[in-house]
Design an enzyme around this catalytic site. Sequence first.
Site, PDB file in Angstrom:
ATOM      1  N   GLY A 292       0.853  -1.190   0.000  1.00 57.18           N
ATOM      2  CA  GLY A 292       0.000   0.000   0.000  1.00 57.18           C
ATOM      3  C   GLY A 292       0.883   1.232   0.000  1.00 57.18           C
ATOM      4  N   ARG A 330      -0.882  11.684  11.005  1.00 59.26           N
ATOM      5  CA  ARG A 330       0.125  10.656  11.294  1.00 59.26           C
ATOM      6  C   ARG A 330       1.153  11.085  12.335  1.00 59.26           C
ATOM      7  NH1 ARG A 330       3.272   8.598   8.053  1.00 59.26           N
ATOM      8  NH2 ARG A 330       3.156   6.489   8.888  1.00 59.26           N
ATOM      9  N   TYR A 334       1.321   8.733  15.431  1.00 57.67           N
ATOM     10  CA  TYR A 334       2.500   7.844  15.495  1.00 57.67           C
ATOM     11  C   TYR A 334       3.824   8.592  15.628  1.00 57.67           C
ATOM     12  CZ  TYR A 334      -0.947   5.425  12.458  1.00 57.67           C
ATOM     13  OH  TYR A 334      -2.082   4.917  11.889  1.00 57.67           O
ATOM     14  N   CYS A 361      -7.838  23.339  16.944  1.00 54.05           N
ATOM     15  CA  CYS A 361      -7.887  23.760  18.334  1.00 54.05           C
ATOM     16  C   CYS A 361      -7.448  22.582  19.190  1.00 54.05           C
ATOM     17  CB  CYS A 361      -9.318  24.168  18.630  1.00 54.05           C
ATOM     18  SG  CYS A 361      -9.392  25.275  19.987  1.00 54.05           S
TER      19      CYS A 361
HETATM   20  N1  LLP Z   1      -2.335  -5.868   3.878  1.00 53.03           N
HETATM   21  C1  LLP Z   1      -2.923  -5.800   5.082  1.00 53.03           C
HETATM   22  C2  LLP Z   1      -3.757  -6.901   5.531  1.00 53.03           C
HETATM   23  C3  LLP Z   1      -2.752  -4.664   5.883  1.00 53.03           C
HETATM   24  O1  LLP Z   1      -3.330  -4.616   7.073  1.00 53.03           O
HETATM   25  C4  LLP Z   1      -1.969  -3.596   5.402  1.00 53.03           C
HETATM   26  C5  LLP Z   1      -1.792  -2.386   6.198  1.00 53.03           C
HETATM   27  C6  LLP Z   1      -1.376  -3.701   4.137  1.00 53.03           C
HETATM   28  C7  LLP Z   1      -1.574  -4.863   3.403  1.00 53.03           C
HETATM   29  C8  LLP Z   1      -0.545  -2.618   3.521  1.00 53.03           C
HETATM   30  O2  LLP Z   1       0.631  -2.360   4.221  1.00 53.03           O
HETATM   31  P1  LLP Z   1       1.672  -1.286   3.631  1.00 53.03           P
HETATM   32  O3  LLP Z   1       2.293  -1.882   2.378  1.00 53.03           O
HETATM   33  O4  LLP Z   1       0.911  -0.053   3.326  1.00 53.03           O
HETATM   34  O5  LLP Z   1       2.652  -1.102   4.721  1.00 53.03           O
HETATM   35  N2  LLP Z   1      -2.230   3.909   9.169  1.00 53.03           N
HETATM   36  C9  LLP Z   1      -0.874   3.404   9.357  1.00 53.03           C
HETATM   37  C10 LLP Z   1      -0.615   2.170   8.544  1.00 53.03           C
HETATM   38  C11 LLP Z   1      -1.580   1.054   8.853  1.00 53.03           C
HETATM   39  C12 LLP Z   1      -1.336  -0.146   8.005  1.00 53.03           C
HETATM   40  C13 LLP Z   1      -2.460  -1.101   8.134  1.00 53.03           C
HETATM   41  N3  LLP Z   1      -2.365  -2.241   7.315  1.00 53.03           N
HETATM   42  C14 LLP Z   1       0.115   4.515   8.986  1.00 53.03           C
HETATM   43  O6  LLP Z   1      -0.311   5.613   8.656  1.00 53.03           O
HETATM   44  O7  LLP Z   1       1.328   4.299   9.074  1.00 53.03           O
END
Ligand code: LLP
Length: 431
Positions: A292, A330, A334, A361
Site C-alpha cells: 500500500g 500521522r 505515530y 484547536c
Molecule cells: N495488507 C494488510 C492486511 C494490511 O493490514 C496492510 C496495512 C497492508 C496490506 C498494507 O501495508 P503497507 O504496504 O501499506 O505497509 N495507518 C498506518 C498504517 C496502517 C497499516 C495497516 N495495514 C500509517 O499511517 O502508518
Amino acid sequence: MLHTNLSVNSENHLTIAGQDTVTLAKTYGTPLMVMDEDRVRQNFRVYRDAMNQYFGGASRPLFASKALSCKYIYRLAGEESVGIDLVSSGELYTAVAAGFDVREAFFHGNNKTDGDIAYAMDCGVGHFVVDNLTELDRIDEEAGRRGVTQAVLLRLSPGIDPHTHAAITTGQVDSKFGIAIETGQADEAVAYTLNKKHIRLDGFHCHIGSQIFDITPFCDAAKLMIAYVAGVKNKFGYDTEILNLGGGFGVRYIKSQPILDYADFIRRIAAFIDEEVARSGIKKPTILMEPGRSIVADSCLTLYTVGGTKEIPGFKNYVSVDGGMPDNPRYALYQADYTVCLASRAKATPDFLCTVAGRCCESGDILQENVPLPKPERGDILAVLVTGAYNYSMASNYNRIPRPAVVAVKDGTVTPVIRRESFEDLIRNDL
Ligand code: LLP
C-alpha cells in the site's frame, strides 16, 4: 532531494514531476495534495513485473487501498493490471464506481458485517480474506442462500514481530487480526473451512506490519507460512493454491531512511521461498503481496500556506499552516517522520528551527517538530513530502475543516482527481 521526482526550479520553487508547486498552490488553493501519476504507475509496475519475473505463475500485487482510496487510484490499478485489497464496503463502492473489476479484489477486515458480506457478494468480489470462524459461517450461509461457492483465504497470524511502530504491527499471536498458528486454532479453522459446503478455501494470508525496511521478518513469515502449508498438506491432504504475504515494505520519509529496491527485495524473498518450497516438498502456491504505502507514498506531497510564525524565546518557534491533523493525522498518532521544506524559497538558508503546527484547536495538532526552515513568512508555501499513503485516507473533518483537494500531474498537465470539500459538503448529512 528525497526522491527523484522532486527538484527545485530556477525560481527557487520546489517542483514535483517538473511542476512548480507554488503555481499549483496559487491555482488550486491550499491545503493541496499533488500526486505524480507516473510515479504511481512506475511503483505498480515495479511490483507487477518483479512478482511476475521472480515468483512466476499468476503472482501479482494487490494494492492495499486503505493507503489511498479514491476512484483515480482504482482506475490506475486497473490500467496497470494490479489487483486490490479492500477493507470496507466504502472502499468496495469506490472501486466499483471507478469501474474496477472486483473479481480481482480481496476483501479484508476483522469484522465484516452482514451488510459487507452481502454487498461484496452482490458486487462479485473475488475473495474474502476470512479473519475468524463466525464470519466464515456467515459467508457460507450467504453463499448458500445465493447458490454460489465463495472463494476465501484464511488470515493467519504467524507470530512475527517486525520491529516497527506498535500501532502498525499486526502479525503477532495476540493481534486482533487473524487466526493464530501457534495455538493450534489455525488447524481447527482449516478443518472447519474444508467442511463448509459453499466455501472454497484457496489458501492463506498473513501480514506482519507496515513501514518495515528489513527483509528478515518477511523471510521469517514466508518460512513459517510455507511450513504451515506443508503441515496442512500432511494433515488434511490439502494443496494450497494461494499464499498471500501481505504488505509492509518501508518508504523513505526522511533522508536517514534508505530507498528500498522493491524489485530486489522481491527477488531475494522469491529465492528464499523457492528453497523453502523445495525443502518442504509442497506444490508452490501463487504468491500474492499487498503493498500500500510503497505504491503511493512517494508519489505525493502536501502544500500548505503559511499563516505566520510564533517565537517563544528560550523555548521554541512555531510556524502555523492552513491544514494539519485533519489532512495528516500521522504525526499526532505515530510521531511519524516527515521531511518539510519551504516550497516557495526552497534553497534559502534553513536557519529557523521550528515546529510545524496545524490550525486545529488542539495542542497535538503538529505536522513535525524540530524542522530547520528558512524563516517562513505569511503567504509562503510550505510542503510536507511523501504524503501519498495514509494521509487522505485517514483525513477527517475535525473542527469542521474541509478535506483538501487532490490533483494529479503528468507530462506537464494537471488533472484534478478529488475536489476540495466545500462547506456545503460539511453539512450535507446534518438534519
Ligand atoms: N495488507 C494488510 C492486511 C494490511 O493490514 C496492510 C496495512 C497492508 C496490506 C498494507 O501495508 P503497507 O504496504 O501499506 O505497509 N495507518 C498506518 C498504517 C496502517 C497499516 C495497516 N495495514 C500509517 O499511517 O502508518
